[in-house]
Motif scaffolding. Structure first.
Motif, PDB file in Angstrom:
ATOM      1  N   CYS A   2       1.154   4.161  -2.946  1.00 19.85           N
ATOM      2  CA  CYS A   2       0.921   5.812  -2.536  1.00 19.85           C
ATOM      3  C   CYS A   2       2.163   6.326  -3.208  1.00 19.85           C
ATOM      4  N   LYS A   3       3.281   5.807  -3.002  1.00 17.81           N
ATOM      5  CA  LYS A   3       4.343   6.415  -3.178  1.00 17.81           C
ATOM      6  C   LYS A   3       4.489   6.735  -4.633  1.00 17.81           C
ATOM      7  N   VAL A  46       0.794  -1.304   0.082  1.00 12.69           N
ATOM      8  CA  VAL A  46      -0.033  -0.073   0.026  1.00 12.69           C
ATOM      9  C   VAL A  46       0.709   1.166   0.012  1.00 12.69           C
ATOM     10  N   CYS A  47       1.907   1.363   0.856  1.00 13.92           N
ATOM     11  CA  CYS A  47       2.740   2.456   0.913  1.00 13.92           C
ATOM     12  C   CYS A  47       3.683   2.609  -0.681  1.00 13.92           C
ATOM     13  N   SER A 101       1.852   6.700  -6.994  1.00 11.30           N
ATOM     14  CA  SER A 101       0.849   7.729  -7.231  1.00 11.30           C
ATOM     15  C   SER A 101       1.196   9.070  -7.076  1.00 11.30           C
ATOM     16  N   VAL A 102       1.890   9.206  -5.791  1.00 15.51           N
ATOM     17  CA  VAL A 102       2.340  10.716  -5.653  1.00 15.51           C
ATOM     18  C   VAL A 102       3.452  11.103  -6.493  1.00 15.51           C
TER      19      VAL A 102
END
Length: 55
Positions: free
Chosen positions: A8-9, A4-5, A11-12
């Motif tokens: 998220c990384k 998940v991290c 996508s950011v």
């Protein structure tokens, strides 16, 4: 949790790259410059075509 991290990384990172690219295009007005160049090319192409109707 680590997957998940990572998602998220990524996508950011992608979002920030897209925003940066759009800012560069906006700042230097690159979209209008490309369209102006394309407009000149299309006009040159149509000016070379033979004309059927003479006014």
């Amino acid at each position: 949790m680590c997957k998940v991290c990572n998602i998220c990384k990524k996508s950011v990172k992608m979002f920030s790259m897209v925003v940066g690219l759009l800012f560069v295009v906006y700042f230097w007005n690159l979209d209008q410059k490309v369209l102006g160049w394309l407009y000149k090319q299309v006009n040159a192409m149509y000016d070379r075509k033979p004309v059927d109707i003479k006014f």
